[in-house]
Write a protein that holds these residues in place. Structure first.
Motif, short mmCIF file in Angstrom:
data_model
loop_
_atom_site.label_atom_id
_atom_site.label_comp_id
_atom_site.label_asym_id
_atom_site.label_seq_id
_atom_site.Cartn_x
_atom_site.Cartn_y
_atom_site.Cartn_z
N VAL A 177 3.31 5.83 -6.15
CA VAL A 177 3.14 5.63 -7.40
C VAL A 177 2.19 6.78 -8.03
CG1 VAL A 177 2.26 4.17 -9.32
CG2 VAL A 177 4.13 3.41 -7.96
N VAL A 178 0.90 6.79 -6.97
CA VAL A 178 0.00 7.73 -7.31
C VAL A 178 0.20 9.00 -7.09
CG1 VAL A 178 -2.34 8.24 -6.26
CG2 VAL A 178 -1.90 5.95 -6.93
N ALA A 179 0.96 9.40 -5.98
CA ALA A 179 1.53 10.60 -5.40
C ALA A 179 2.44 11.22 -6.91
CB ALA A 179 2.30 10.73 -4.26
N THR A 180 3.40 10.17 -7.19
CA THR A 180 4.28 10.66 -8.40
C THR A 180 3.52 10.92 -9.66
OG1 THR A 180 5.96 9.30 -7.33
CG2 THR A 180 6.27 9.85 -9.56
N SER B 264 0.86 -1.13 -0.15
CA SER B 264 0.14 0.11 -0.01
C SER B 264 1.04 1.12 0.00
CB SER B 264 -1.12 0.15 1.25
OG SER B 264 -0.45 0.13 2.46
N ASP B 265 1.98 1.25 0.83
CA ASP B 265 2.90 2.39 0.60
C ASP B 265 3.41 2.50 -0.76
OD1 ASP B 265 2.63 2.67 3.49
OD2 ASP B 265 4.51 1.77 3.83
N ILE C 13 1.29 15.12 -13.28
CA ILE C 13 0.08 15.61 -14.26
C ILE C 13 -0.14 17.14 -13.84
CG2 ILE C 13 -2.47 15.60 -14.13
CD1 ILE C 13 -2.28 12.54 -13.75
N GLY C 14 0.04 17.38 -12.33
CA GLY C 14 -0.03 18.89 -11.95
C GLY C 14 1.08 19.72 -12.45
#
Length: 108
Positions: A99-102, A93-94, A107-108
């Motif tokens: 991966v999601v945060a990266t 999960s970490d 994107i942002g």
């Protein structure tokens, strides 16, 4: 578990002194740490409580260590084992969160 690894024969002699469940735990730690030496196997034996030895009637024989030092090593090893298991449980999960945060940062 150790078939495909180069493990000195003397390491197996030390591992045989452990109870079967503890042998598996020791082998998993050896693989995780990528350490298969006789000294590492002896350290796993030294950090194992009497109740988890193959022959519980025979006391552990560790030259150069007092009973107090052995007890301290057993306690520290138990703490490290618990921390390792906690990290191992949360790793997936970490990693996903990272991966999601990266991806969001890209994107942002």
């Amino acid at each position: 578990m150790l078939n495909d690894r180069f493990v000195p024969t003397n390491s197996f002699i030390e591992l045989r002194k452990l109870a079967p469940v503890r042998q598996i735990e020791a082998a998993q730690l050896m693989i995780a740490m990528n350490k298969f030496s006789i000294n590492y196997a002896k350290s796993r034996l030294g950090a194992t409580p009497q109740s988890q030895l193959a022959d519980t009637s025979q006391p552990k024989k560790l030259s150069g260590l007092s009973d107090t030092q052995i007890a301290l090593m057993e306690n520290e090893s138990a703490n490290v084992d618990k921390e390792y298991r906690l990290i191992e449980e949360s790793y997936g999960s970490d990693h996903l969160d990272l991966v999601v945060a990266t991806a969001c940062a890209d994107i942002g």
